[in-house]
Design an enzyme around this catalytic site. Structure first.
Site, PDB file in Angstrom:
ATOM      1  N   CYS A 258       0.873  -1.304   0.000  1.00  0.00           N
ATOM      2  CA  CYS A 258      -0.034   0.012   0.087  1.00  0.00           C
ATOM      3  C   CYS A 258       1.002   1.414   0.229  1.00  0.00           C
ATOM      4  CB  CYS A 258      -0.934  -0.151   1.300  1.00  0.00           C
ATOM      5  SG  CYS A 258      -2.426   1.074   0.873  1.00  0.00           S
ATOM      6  N   HIS A 344      -3.959  -5.256   0.078  1.00  0.00           N
ATOM      7  CA  HIS A 344      -3.578  -5.988   1.368  1.00  0.00           C
ATOM      8  C   HIS A 344      -3.664  -7.368   1.289  1.00  0.00           C
ATOM      9  CE1 HIS A 344      -3.057  -2.161   3.888  1.00  0.00           C
ATOM     10  NE2 HIS A 344      -3.987  -1.555   2.783  1.00  0.00           N
ATOM     11  N   GLU A 346      -2.528  -9.246   3.528  1.00  0.00           N
ATOM     12  CA  GLU A 346      -2.832  -9.652   4.879  1.00  0.00           C
ATOM     13  C   GLU A 346      -4.301  -9.653   5.399  1.00  0.00           C
ATOM     14  OE1 GLU A 346      -3.512  -5.618   5.294  1.00  0.00           O
ATOM     15  OE2 GLU A 346      -2.071  -6.815   4.429  1.00  0.00           O
TER      16      GLU A 346
END
Length: 375
Positions: A258, A344, A346
């Site tokens: 990001c 993202h 994660e």
């Protein structure tokens, strides 16, 4: 209805447009920030605690917010980071067995002002057409002139450095100190689930403040480096960009997510720009150009890197693109073990289509450490 005396409230946009609603609970309040919207159906607690949302008024497009309560384990930082919440229907009651508090209790504990009963479909449609802009939410419905005056003093997100507001003040460690690999992570707004993903794959991480120098990060003798997500405009982060340039000169792997992706691009002389709306939600389609596979991803960013400059850069290759608007969603360096993505992997609470990127990172680390051991 739990509260019979909820206060009238409004959303005043920077261009003078007004939408009306009511306060959550019976509170009076005012909050300023850049208004944006998230299209996720779930994950509101993770969204509210994501440092990348610092300074933003969050509009949730899902019609019901709060119906599954909150859980103290489902946070991405130590506090709420959004500036305020705007929703359609706020659920004061919840029915999730593992929840330990209502959303109202969670907001009150963290001092967040929220308004509901807003026509969020109309508000989101307006933002889509006119772009993200500063706004204020308030119960001061009879003081519009005063709110307009105060709103003019709120700085634009473009050119605004916010990493220093959310970064750790001192270095700290995460994971098992006996892990196979050591990673130096630059915290410009890092999410806890990123650290969890690195640690569970065999890394001991030392997390450094946003303005840490390359000398700081390298003195720990890590096997690899990581640059995190975070809020605000990337271009004012001159120290992080300088650190990224020095990391790139090494032969050790570097992964950015990001805001970290944008920092790596800037370190390669690729500029960034503020997007009309940005991408925020857990249902954004990405095409992996290396495999030809599609991914449904979690995203939260209001800036992007320049595609034309990326394509013209001899050292960079575009690896992922956003299928809605063809913006650059991933890059890698051709002559270094350096790569980054705009979204993202994660993905807490999900989806998990892109968590393979952590595995890719560790394959690079394993390869590099083996080569070093053989020398």
């Amino acid at each position: 209805m739990k509260y019979q005396s909820r206060k009238k409230a409004l959303i005043l946009l920077a261009d003078g447009t007004i939408f009306y609603g009511k306060s959550v609970g019976d509170k009076e309040g005012t909050a300023f920030g850049e208004v944006c919207f998230n299209t996720g159906m779930t994950g509101y607690q993770e969204i509210f605690t994501d440092p990348s949302y610092f300074g933003q008024l969050m509009v949730t497009t899902n019609a019901h917010i709060g119906n599954y309560g909150t859980n103290s384990e489902e946070v991405e930082s130590d506090s709420i980071k959004v500036a305020g919440l705007i929703c359609r229907n706020f659920s004061y009651e919840y029915s999730r067995p593992v929840a330990d508090a209502s959303l109202e209790e969670f907001l009150n504990k963290n001092g967040l002002f929220a308004i509901s009963d807003v026509d969020t479909r109309a508000l989101v449609s307006y933002i889509r057409d006119n772009g993200a802009m500063n706004a204020v939410i308030s119960t001061r419905v009879n003081d519009i002139d005063g709110l307009k005056k105060e709103l003019k003093e709120v700085p634009s997100m473009e050119g605004l450095e916010l990493a220093s507001k959310v970064s750790t003040k001192e270095p700290y460690y995460f994971g098992d100190e006996d892990a196979a690999y050591r990673i130096s992570a630059l915290d410009i707004g890092i999410k806890k689930n990123i650290l969890r993903n690195l640690a569970k794959r065999g890394a001991y991480i030392k997390v450094f403040p946003y303005n840490a120098s390359f000398e700081d990060l390298s003195a720990w003798n890590p096997d690899a480096y990581f640059i995190s997500n975070g809020p605000g405009d990337p271009e004012p982060l001159s120290e992080a960009i300088a650190t990224a340039k020095e990391i790139i000169k090494t032969d050790k792997p570097l992964f950015g997510i990001c805001l970290g992706h944008q920092i790596i691009a800037l370190a390669n002389s690729v500029s960034t720009y503020k997007m009309h709306n940005g991408h925020r939600g857990i249902n954004h389609p990405i095409l992996n150009l290396l495999t030809g596979k599609g991914e449904i991803t979690s995203q939260n960013h209001g800036f992007a890197i320049n595609r034309e400059e990326t394509e013209a850069n001899d050292n960079l290759e575009i690896t992922h693109v956003h299928l809605n608007d063809k913006t650059v969603a991933g890059i890698r360096m051709k002559n270094r073990d350096v790569f980054s993505v705009q979204y993202h992997p994660e993905a807490s609470p999900g989806p998990h289509d892109a968590d393979y990127l952590f595995d890719d990172f560790f394959r690079l680390i394993e390869k590099t450490t083996k080569q070093t051991a053989e020398v």
